[in-house]
Design a protein around this motif. Structure first.
Motif, PDB file in Angstrom:
ATOM      1  N   SER A 126       0.843  -1.212   0.000  1.00 58.03           N
ATOM      2  CA  SER A 126       0.000   0.000   0.000  1.00 58.03           C
ATOM      3  C   SER A 126       0.872   1.255   0.000  1.00 58.03           C
ATOM      4  O   SER A 126       0.527   2.258  -0.632  1.00 58.03           O
ATOM      5  CB  SER A 126      -0.922   0.020   1.219  1.00 58.03           C
ATOM      6  N   GLN A 155      -7.587   0.270  -0.461  1.00 51.05           N
ATOM      7  CA  GLN A 155      -7.779  -0.968   0.300  1.00 51.05           C
ATOM      8  C   GLN A 155      -9.015  -0.850   1.182  1.00 51.05           C
ATOM      9  O   GLN A 155      -9.636  -1.836   1.531  1.00 51.05           O
ATOM     10  CB  GLN A 155      -6.534  -1.207   1.155  1.00 51.05           C
ATOM     11  N   ASP A 206      -6.032  -1.605  -4.701  1.00 50.92           N
ATOM     12  CA  ASP A 206      -5.366  -2.172  -3.531  1.00 50.92           C
ATOM     13  C   ASP A 206      -6.270  -3.226  -2.894  1.00 50.92           C
ATOM     14  O   ASP A 206      -7.218  -2.893  -2.184  1.00 50.92           O
ATOM     15  CB  ASP A 206      -5.057  -1.050  -2.533  1.00 50.92           C
ATOM     16  N   GLU A 207      -5.986  -4.491  -3.155  1.00 49.72           N
ATOM     17  CA  GLU A 207      -6.772  -5.609  -2.620  1.00 49.72           C
ATOM     18  C   GLU A 207      -8.276  -5.368  -2.725  1.00 49.72           C
ATOM     19  O   GLU A 207      -8.977  -5.299  -1.713  1.00 49.72           O
ATOM     20  CB  GLU A 207      -6.395  -5.873  -1.165  1.00 49.72           C
TER      21      GLU A 207
END
Ligand SMILES: Nc1ncnc2c1ncn2[C@@H]1O[C@H](COP(=O)(O)OP(=O)(O)OP(=O)(O)O)[C@@H](O)[C@H]1O
Ligand SMILES: [Mg+2]
Length: 261
Positions: free
Chosen positions: A47, A85, A168-169
């Motif tokens: 991140s 995320q 991000d994820e």
């Protein structure tokens, strides 16, 4: 197509929040049209690397260029789309429709959508169509499933027509069936719209048939190369990298039949 354009170029970048580096001497370049999957254990700096590319934080050492321009002089931030995320912890109790959430990608503020021009409204609808959510236009975001919400967040990142999409994820909390169709959507955005993709994931096995390149990060960049090269890495090396057993190399358990085209 003309010569390959470098979209992101990272040279000798190190970063620390406090005393210790969390990223060390990172060298990474991403060409136009690539789909890069970034993997690494928790706390490995994934991140942080994205935040550096997004200009949210500045490296203490090294240089970053975006679209050929030094990041300190770069101004065309609309060329970058970002799904953080934490997108999936968005307060979905908030009374906003799909249209409003996606429009906030243009106005940065939910509730400002009434001031949109006709052209902007069209952009919002187009982005929603791209992710296949047009049937839900005026529905409340809180009424959607996790996987559907993730599509809406992608639409919000797409509305400014970015050339680089950073995720991000994005599949945390999305079930296996919807993960497959979600990755299929990313694949189509990359293949058909030519959007360069940068995806942080713990799920490289499920996506190794979609990404063109893989980067393995753990403070240092342990590997960066084409997906085929990555797949030829010995499983033992990957386990060593992660510090525990992982299952990365098989992607035949994933069905990409495309129920959501
Ligand atoms: N704002 C912050 N202040 C201080 N330390 C931070 C901050 N954000 C992250 N860190 C530290 O930097 C390191 C890298 O964090 P980062 O969030 O980049 O990891 P990550 O690879 O994204 O992990 P995850 O897979 O859990 O999301 C971690 O040790 C983390 O504790
Ligand atoms: Mg992270």
């Amino acid at each position: 197509m003309s010569q390959q354009q470098t979209i992101v170029n990272i040279q000798h970048v190190s970063y620390r929040y406090e005393k210790e580096n969390v990223l060390e001497d990172i060298n990474l370049s991403i060409n136009k049209g690539a789909f890069l999957g970034i993997v690494g254990p928790n706390g490995s700096g994934k991140s942080t690397l994205l935040k550096l590319i997004l200009g949210l934080i500045k490296p203490q050492t090294g240089e970053i260029q975006l679209f050929g321009e030094d990041i300190t002089r770069f101004r065309e931030w609309q060329k970058l789309g970002y799904v953080s995320q934490k997108a999936n912890s968005f307060n979905t109790g908030f009374p906003a429709t799909i249209f409003e959430v996606v429009a906030s990608g243009l106005t940065k503020k939910i509730g400002m959508f009434r001031r949109l021009s006709k052209g902007d409204r069209q952009k919002v609808v187009n982005a929603i169509k791209i992710v296949g959510m047009e049937a839900f236009l005026h529905q409340n975001i809180g009424e959607l499933s996790g996987g559907q919400q993730q599509r809406v967040f992608i639409a919000r990142a797409l509305v400014s027509e970015p050339e680089l999409l950073i995720l991000d994820e994005p599949t945390v909390g999305v079930d296996a069936k919807n993960v497959a169709s979600f990755y299929e959507l990313l694949y189509q955005l990359n293949k058909q719209q030519g959007i360069t993709m940068l995806l942080v994931t713990h799920d490289i096995g499920a996506i190794s048939d979609k990404v063109t390149h893989v980067a393995c990060l753990n403070k240092n960049l342990h590997f960066h190369g084409e997906t085929l090269e990555f797949e030829q890495l010995k499983l033992g090396e990957m386990n060593e990298f992660y510090g525990h057993d992982i299952h990365v190399l098989s992607h035949d358990h994933v069905h990409t039949g495309g129920t959501n085209r």
